[in-house]
Write an enzyme that holds these catalytic residues in place. Structure first.
Site, PDB file in Angstrom:
ATOM      1  N   HIS A   1     -11.526  -2.799   3.239  1.00 41.27           N
ATOM      2  CA  HIS A   1     -11.403  -2.422   4.655  1.00 41.27           C
ATOM      3  C   HIS A   1     -12.141  -1.127   4.974  1.00 41.27           C
ATOM      4  CE1 HIS A   1      -8.546  -0.137   2.437  1.00 41.27           C
ATOM      5  NE2 HIS A   1      -8.377   0.672   3.477  1.00 41.27           N
ATOM      6  N   ASP A   2     -12.691  -0.465   3.935  1.00 37.67           N
ATOM      7  CA  ASP A   2     -13.461   0.778   4.123  1.00 37.67           C
ATOM      8  C   ASP A   2     -14.947   0.576   3.872  1.00 37.67           C
ATOM      9  OD1 ASP A   2     -10.903   2.788   2.459  1.00 37.67           O
ATOM     10  OD2 ASP A   2     -11.141   2.283   4.588  1.00 37.67           O
TER      11      ASP A   2
ATOM     12  N   ASP B   1       0.862  -1.184   0.000  1.00 37.39           N
ATOM     13  CA  ASP B   1       0.000   0.000   0.000  1.00 37.39           C
ATOM     14  C   ASP B   1       0.901   1.237   0.000  1.00 37.39           C
ATOM     15  OD1 ASP B   1      -3.295  -0.109   1.311  1.00 37.39           O
ATOM     16  OD2 ASP B   1      -2.352   1.679   0.420  1.00 37.39           O
TER      17      ASP B   1
ATOM     18  N   GLU C   1      -6.301   4.135  -6.014  1.00 38.33           N
ATOM     19  CA  GLU C   1      -7.615   4.334  -5.381  1.00 38.33           C
ATOM     20  C   GLU C   1      -8.056   5.743  -5.749  1.00 38.33           C
ATOM     21  OE1 GLU C   1      -9.852   4.210  -1.024  1.00 38.33           O
ATOM     22  OE2 GLU C   1      -7.946   5.277  -1.304  1.00 38.33           O
TER      23      GLU C   1
ATOM     24  N   ASP D   1      -3.052   4.805  -2.366  1.00 37.12           N
ATOM     25  CA  ASP D   1      -4.118   5.372  -1.560  1.00 37.12           C
ATOM     26  C   ASP D   1      -4.525   6.753  -2.070  1.00 37.12           C
ATOM     27  OD1 ASP D   1      -4.684   6.819   1.526  1.00 37.12           O
ATOM     28  OD2 ASP D   1      -5.669   4.953   0.936  1.00 37.12           O
TER      29      ASP D   1
HETATM   30  O1  TEU Z   1      -9.699   5.613   1.744  1.00 35.12           O
HETATM   31  C1  TEU Z   1     -10.118   6.729   1.052  1.00 35.12           C
HETATM   32  C2  TEU Z   1     -11.546   6.817   1.037  1.00 35.12           C
HETATM   33  O2  TEU Z   1     -12.125   7.130   0.096  1.00 35.12           O
HETATM   34  C3  TEU Z   1     -12.202   6.408   2.263  1.00 35.12           C
HETATM   35  O3  TEU Z   1     -11.956   7.341   3.182  1.00 35.12           O
HETATM   36  C4  TEU Z   1     -13.654   6.292   2.060  1.00 35.12           C
HETATM   37  O4  TEU Z   1     -14.195   7.337   1.430  1.00 35.12           O
HETATM   38  C5  TEU Z   1     -14.322   6.238   3.330  1.00 35.12           C
HETATM   39  O5  TEU Z   1     -13.600   5.650   4.281  1.00 35.12           O
HETATM   40  C6  TEU Z   1     -15.520   5.416   3.104  1.00 35.12           C
HETATM   41  O6  TEU Z   1     -16.092   5.275   4.324  1.00 35.12           O
HETATM   42  C7  TEU Z   1      -8.310   5.460   1.847  1.00 35.12           C
HETATM   43  C8  TEU Z   1      -8.036   4.217   2.672  1.00 35.12           C
HETATM   44  O7  TEU Z   1      -8.566   3.115   2.003  1.00 35.12           O
HETATM   45  C9  TEU Z   1      -8.691   4.440   4.020  1.00 35.12           C
HETATM   46  O8  TEU Z   1      -8.617   3.282   4.823  1.00 35.12           O
HETATM   47  C10 TEU Z   1      -7.977   5.588   4.700  1.00 35.12           C
HETATM   48  O9  TEU Z   1      -8.637   5.870   5.892  1.00 35.12           O
HETATM   49  C11 TEU Z   1      -8.009   6.823   3.799  1.00 35.12           C
HETATM   50  O10 TEU Z   1      -7.691   6.567   2.446  1.00 35.12           O
HETATM   51  C12 TEU Z   1      -6.954   7.801   4.262  1.00 35.12           C
HETATM   52  O11 TEU Z   1      -5.684   7.254   4.029  1.00 35.12           O
END
Ligand code: TEU
Length: 590
Positions: free
Chosen positions: A345-346, A107, A275, A221
């Site tokens: 994970h989000d 990542d 992403e 990310d």
């Molecule tokens: O996520 C970016 C992102 O779009 C998320 O924040 C999403 O919109 C939100 O969590 C949905 O609920 C990335 C990573 O995947 C995330 O785990 C990190 O918290 C974020 O960036 C900041 O690095």
């Protein structure tokens, strides 16, 4: 050899044919009993990954970090978070994976760092070139602003009205530097200033450091947030996430991405998946076209039913979901390549979000696996998806660990929108990120066999019924079905490189489509509802189709009309040469 097959031969890439397994290290497997997953724990499970048939692992951040956002707040890119282990543990994991022909994708979190990173500490002290490593600005006189910030000196507010994605203002005041800094996420995640060439050079050098150690790619990310509109002007106060028009797909995002690929990615054998929240098909065509990324994670399909508000989730319309996925399938068919994911994970757990995690959990989990493995693109399986793990109950705010969810609850109560956690519990249990982060369920032993210690986040109480041990012992389980889907996809270029055509776009129950490669065809029919459904097989689906896999007992050939049980999934293929696999029926226990 047909022109289509010649093109396939020309465009072959391992990462197009691969199945990628996403690991959230904090929740995968704890080898030392401290209640937190670690690298040695993942290494202990590499045979599990090999048995599942994955070709690559995307490892969420394992770098040194104060863990304000579980590692997406990095304080040192070249060292490992000590609770996860050390570089030797990481090297052991890499070699064990490579010994099993499983690649490793790291990542890359370079839109922001942790505020504890040396770069930020030196920047707040205005040390040399580090002074401009972040977005620092003087505040605005409060009298001139139509917004307020409860941080910083009196009579002064943040430099602009931008909002953080985690809620609240996107600026924090720093007493040492006596200025404000931008943080699109948590205030402990200051955004790097990519305008500053030294920042970009440091990032590319760091990427080279990991590539020299043998990794196979990067998941990048929020990489489309690195360019901000010069002058950082106010955002439209009524525009949803305020300021997004000035930091999502910013003015120089393509310059920076194509430079990153040119400077830091030696060749296209290295997987690069960006992403890109808020990216359109047209944006993505440039990211995977001129900019040179392998693929992107787009958000349209996971936002179906959200209507722009993360915390309100209506039942999604299948027609809307199909329309979105089909547009991306066709939009990137010739230009680039799609990533395929239904959770991570989000996001909420796949079967709870898009299926039925009650009566039809097993069958709908298999149906969603069928969708993931038979669309055109690279499937990403999130840990636990292969056994149909579900969202979890969170009885109190104290059970939460996710900074975004905790902020949401606190803001709702502070603003009076909620009187107590109970008023927002449903939203948290439906879309909160902790749902995806409950420990992996390995067995029905205590703590689901994840740890001998106290888990950092509660284990989903349904682990006694849903766990790897049970799934592997049951040949009809979701696990074995994912295994067979992987075999089928590995056996047929048709399922990797075949073109996609949506059928019956307005059908509110059935998601059906064909895949075509030269004279080979696949027909995929999915009843994404808890009611029986009928699907008329169109002539263009062709004949000589044979059942390849199904999640219920299904007829060998589709016939002209298909009668589907609730959440029934079938894949029919035209015969290929001797490599074609015999019919597999993984009849369920519903
Ligand atoms: O996520 C970016 C992102 O779009 C998320 O924040 C999403 O919109 C939100 O969590 C949905 O609920 C990335 C990573 O995947 C995330 O785990 C990190 O918290 C974020 O960036 C900041 O690095």
């Amino acid at each position: 050899m047909s022109e289509a097959v010649q093109r396939v031969r020309a465009d072959r890439q391992w990462w197009k044919e691969a199945v990628v397994y996403q690991i959230y290290p904090k929740s995968f497997f704890d080898s030392d009993g401290d209640g937190i997953g670690d690298l040695a724990g993942i290494t202990e499970q590499v045979d599990y990954l090999d048995a599942l048939g994955v070709d690559a692992v995307w490892l969420c951040p394992v770098y040194d970090s104060p863990q304000a956002d579980n590692g997406y707040d990095i304080s040192d890119y070249r060292s490992i978070f000590d609770t996860y282990g050390d570089l030797a543990d990481w090297e052991r994991l890499l070699s064990e994976l490579h010994d099993r022909d499983i690649r490793l994708v790291m990542d890359l979190v370079v839109n922001h760092t942790s505020s504890e990173h040396e770069w930020f500490q030196r920047s707040r002290r205005r040390e040399g070139e580090y002074a401009d490593y972040y977005h620092w600005r003087d505040g605005r006189p409060a009298a001139e602003a139509d917004y307020d910030t409860d941080d910083g000196p009196a009579d002064e507010v943040a430099p602009n009205n931008w909002e953080s994605i985690f809620g609240g203002p996107a600026w924090a005041y720093d007493e040492e530097r006596e200025q404000w800094y931008l943080h699109l996420f948590d205030e402990s995640q200051p955004d790097l200033n990519w305008e500053h060439e030294a920042v970009r050079e440091d990032v590319y050098e760091m990427m080279g450091w990991w590539l020299d150690r043998g990794i196979d790619g990067f998941r990048m990310d929020v990489i489309n947030l690195v360019s901000k509109t010069p002058g950082l002007p106010d955002g439209d106060p009524d525009g949803g996430l305020v300021g997004a028009e000035h930091f999502m797909n910013g003015p120089k995002v393509h310059d920076y991405l194509s430079e990153l690929v040119a400077e830091a990615i030696p060749d296209d054998d290295i997987l690069t998946v960006g992403e890109t929240p808020g990216a359109s098909v047209e944006d993505a065509q440039r990211f995977v076209g001129e900019d040179g990324l392998s693929m992107v994670f787009q958000f349209e399909h996971v936002n179906v039913g959200h209507e722009g508000d993360k915390w309100s989730l209506e039942d999604y319309s299948l027609v809307e979901l199909k329309e979105s996925l089909a547009r991306w399938q066709n939009g990137l068919a010739d230009e680039g390549w799609n990533s395929l994911y239904l959770s991570n994970h989000d996001q909420p757990r796949t079967v709870s979000r898009f299926g039925d995690d009650g009566r039809y959990r097993d069958r709908s989990a298999k149906l969603l696996g069928t969708l993931l493995y038979t669309l055109q693109g690279t499937p990403f399986v999130y840990q636990g998806q292969e056994i149909g793990m579900t969202n979890a109950p969170f009885e109190s705010k104290s059970e939460l660990r996710d900074v975004e969810s905790i902020n949401f609850v606190e803001e709702a109560i502070e603003s009076g929108a909620a009187e107590s956690y109970e008023d927002v519990r449903d939203a948290v249990e439906t879309v909160g990120r902790d749902n995806a982060r409950t420990p992996m369920q390995w067995s029905d032993d205590e703590n689901a066999g994840f740890t001998d210690g106290e888990p950092w986040l509660k284990v989903n109480p349904n682990y006694d019924a849903i766990n790897v041990e049970q799934a592997r012992a049951d040949p009809d389980s979701v696990w074995h079905y994912y295994r067979e889907l992987g075999d089928l996809r590995a056996d047929r270029d048709l399922l990797v490189y075949g073109t996609f055509d949506l059928l019956a776009p307005d059908d509110e129950q059935v998601f059906a489509y064909t895949r075509t490669l030269a004279d080979e065809r696949a027909l995929v029919v999915l009843n994404v509802s808890a009611q029986a459904a009928t699907f008329a097989v169109p002539d263009e689906a062709g004949d000589d189709l044979e059942l390849a896999i199904a999640n219920v007992n299904a007829p060998e050939t589709p016939g002209s009309t298909v009668e589907l049980d609730p959440y029934e999934a079938r894949v029919y293929l035209t015969p290929a040469d001797s490599t074609d696999r015999p019919t597999t029926t993984n009849s369920d226990s519903t």
